[in-house]
Write a protein that holds these residues in place. Structure first.
Motif, short mmCIF file in Angstrom:
data_model
loop_
_atom_site.label_atom_id
_atom_site.label_comp_id
_atom_site.label_asym_id
_atom_site.label_seq_id
_atom_site.Cartn_x
_atom_site.Cartn_y
_atom_site.Cartn_z
N TRP A 74 0.83 -1.22 0.00
CA TRP A 74 0.00 0.00 0.00
C TRP A 74 0.86 1.26 0.00
CZ3 TRP A 74 0.30 3.47 4.05
CH2 TRP A 74 0.89 3.00 5.22
N ARG A 75 2.15 1.12 0.52
CA ARG A 75 3.02 2.29 0.51
C ARG A 75 4.11 2.12 -0.54
NH1 ARG A 75 5.92 4.64 5.89
NH2 ARG A 75 7.74 3.78 4.82
N TYR A 76 3.64 1.73 -1.76
CA TYR A 76 4.57 1.44 -2.86
C TYR A 76 5.40 2.68 -3.23
CZ TYR A 76 1.05 3.86 -5.59
OH TYR A 76 0.18 4.80 -6.03
N TYR A 77 4.82 3.90 -3.01
CA TYR A 77 5.52 5.14 -3.40
C TYR A 77 6.68 5.46 -2.47
CZ TYR A 77 2.22 6.45 0.22
OH TYR A 77 1.51 6.47 1.38
N ARG A 78 6.69 4.87 -1.26
CA ARG A 78 7.81 5.07 -0.32
C ARG A 78 7.95 3.75 0.46
NH1 ARG A 78 8.34 7.73 4.71
NH2 ARG A 78 6.13 8.26 4.76
N PRO A 79 8.58 2.74 -0.20
CA PRO A 79 8.62 1.38 0.37
C PRO A 79 9.14 1.33 1.81
CG PRO A 79 9.54 1.41 -1.84
CD PRO A 79 9.35 2.84 -1.44
N HIS A 80 8.68 0.25 2.54
CA HIS A 80 9.03 0.14 3.95
C HIS A 80 10.50 -0.19 4.19
CE1 HIS A 80 4.57 -0.54 4.37
NE2 HIS A 80 4.81 0.40 5.26
N GLY A 81 11.16 -0.80 3.20
CA GLY A 81 12.56 -1.19 3.37
C GLY A 81 12.70 -2.36 4.33
N GLY A 82 13.80 -2.39 5.09
CA GLY A 82 14.05 -3.49 6.03
C GLY A 82 13.00 -3.54 7.13
N GLN A 83 12.47 -4.77 7.39
CA GLN A 83 11.39 -4.92 8.36
C GLN A 83 11.60 -6.18 9.20
OE1 GLN A 83 7.78 -3.01 7.93
NE2 GLN A 83 9.61 -1.76 7.85
N SER A 84 11.28 -6.08 10.48
CA SER A 84 11.14 -7.30 11.28
C SER A 84 9.69 -7.76 11.11
CB SER A 84 11.43 -7.01 12.75
OG SER A 84 10.40 -6.20 13.28
N LEU A 85 9.38 -8.98 11.60
CA LEU A 85 8.00 -9.47 11.48
C LEU A 85 7.03 -8.53 12.19
CD1 LEU A 85 6.09 -11.76 10.53
CD2 LEU A 85 6.45 -12.83 12.76
N ARG A 86 7.45 -8.07 13.39
CA ARG A 86 6.59 -7.18 14.17
C ARG A 86 6.29 -5.89 13.38
NH1 ARG A 86 5.83 -6.82 19.78
NH2 ARG A 86 7.62 -8.18 20.15
#
Ligand SMILES: [Zn+2]
Length: 395
Positions: free
Chosen positions: A359-371
């Motif tokens: 949903w935030r394709y215009y500003r990707p989340h980058g590195g993420q933990s599961l939480r």
């Protein structure tokens, strides 16, 4: 001397003749009543001599899962009927006046019923005993017993009013289930109607126990739901808050299930309605203009209010399913909740030839933990996680 004898004989003969004629006339009349009017008169007499009244069974109680909290219960009330034919002509107005006064009814309407040529007329249904006691006292004081019946009846009460209203539903004036559980399990809850069939004399007084037929009503069975009242109350409280805070114009639902058994512990809908007053609309804007609506519009609005949206409307599970993917991965030890940067969101992911966007394709989340991925509801992370589970042949 002789002429008086003849005169006397003549007189006697004509007297005999007249008596004979009268006798013949009576025989014809009896024959007419017996053979011509017989069946009609018999049915009229039967109507006057018998009082056929219904006894409503006690409807089963609906409990929550604890078996202690009563969600719907039937209490004893009374229903008043009259047998117009058994009320003396000179008493009719008096009786109508008393019934109208005691039960707050329109005198003209009551009088019409009391004067009607029928065997039974309902005056008022489901009234509390304090009102019928007033009628009993009036009947005693005025020495009028015939033609007025006070029979036991039951009335449905919902002790928690709005709680689980869209699940429980309500009943109609004949104790029949109209919505929700009350309608779905009507055959279990309703029981069997009984009957009083009594023979009475011309004034409508009982003729002892002779000719009395009393068919006892069979009470309905109780129901225990999987709904837990405490969990239901909490779900409703927070659902309401969330709907108000987020201005959810379509309302909302919360379903809480026991994952081990699938039992539904709570099924909350907002907005809900008062089960003790189910024909009162819960929408403020609508209630202002209620009287100007057509009966079709009213009925549609009520149906909408009564509907259990949690089961009658469709909803795409979508992101709620991310919990299942997460749980499976955690259980299999494929990931942990807080491995910083374990997953990467680049704004989209290709799967089976289709590009699925975050949903935030215009500003990707980058590195993420599961939480973090759960908090952000990041699609690419969960599609990636699912592939990881699959590569271990677990899904
Ligand atoms: Zn993302």
């Amino acid at each position: 001397m002789k002429s008086t004898n003849i005169r006397r004989k003549k007189k006697l003969r004509s007297m005999l003749f007249i008596s004979f004629i009268i006798c013949i006339a009576l025989i014809i009349r009896i024959g007419y009543i017996e053979f011509v009017q017989g069946s009609e008169l018999q049915s009229m007499a039967y109507m006057q001599q018998t009082l056929n009244r219904k006894i409503n069974p006690r409807r089963g109680t609906i409990f929550d899962s604890t078996g202690e909290n009563v969600l719907a219960v039937s209490a004893s009330v009374e229903t008043v009927t009259v047998n117009p034919g058994n009320i003396k002509k000179e008493d009719k107005e008096k009786v109508a006046r008393a019934l109208a006064d005691i039960f707050n009814l329109d005198y003209e309407k009551v009088l019409k019923k009391v004067n009607r040529n029928s065997s039974i007329e309902t005056i008022v249904k489901k009234v509390e005993k304090e009102h019928t006691d007033k009628l009993r006292i009036w009947m005693e004081q005025n020495n009028i017993a015939a033609g007025i019946n006070i029979d036991e009846d039951t009335k449905r009460y919902y002790p928690y009013s709005n709680l689980a209203s869209n699940v429980i539903g309500f009943t109609g004036s004949d104790n029949q289930g109209l919505e929700g559980i009350e309608a779905k399990y009507d055959n279990i809850l309703q029981g069997k109607t009984g009957k009083i069939l009594k023979l009475t004399d011309a004034t409508g007084s009982d003729l002892g126990t002779e000719g009395e037929d009393y068919i006892e009503a069979v009470d309905g069975d109780d129901l225990i739901l999987s709904i837990d009242m405490t969990i239901q109350s909490i779900a409703e409280k927070y659902l309401k808050q969330a709907c108000i805070d987020n201005v959810c114009t379509d309302g909302g639902n919360i379903l809480i299930a026991n994952p081990k058994t699938g039992d539904i512990l709570a099924m909350a809908s907002y907005p809900n309605y008062d089960l003790n007053n189910p024909y009162k609309i819960n929408d403020e804007d609508l209630s202002f203009v209620w009287d100007t609506l057509s009966s079709g519009d009213k009925s549609e609005a009520l149906q909408q209010m009564w509907r259990n949206k949690a089961i009658s409307d469709t909803y795409e599970p979508g992101s709620t399913f991310k919990l299942v993917t997460s749980s499976a991965a955690l259980e299999e030890g494929i990931t942990d909740t807080d491995n910083s940067g374990e997953f990467a969101c680049t704004g989209s992911i290709n799967i089976a030839g289709t590009r699925i966007k975050c949903w935030r394709y215009y500003r990707p989340h980058g590195g993420q933990s599961l939480r973090q991925a759960l908090m952000n509801s990041c699609n690419p992370v969960f599609i990636g996680l699912r592939s990881k589970i699959r590569s271990r042949n677990l899904l």
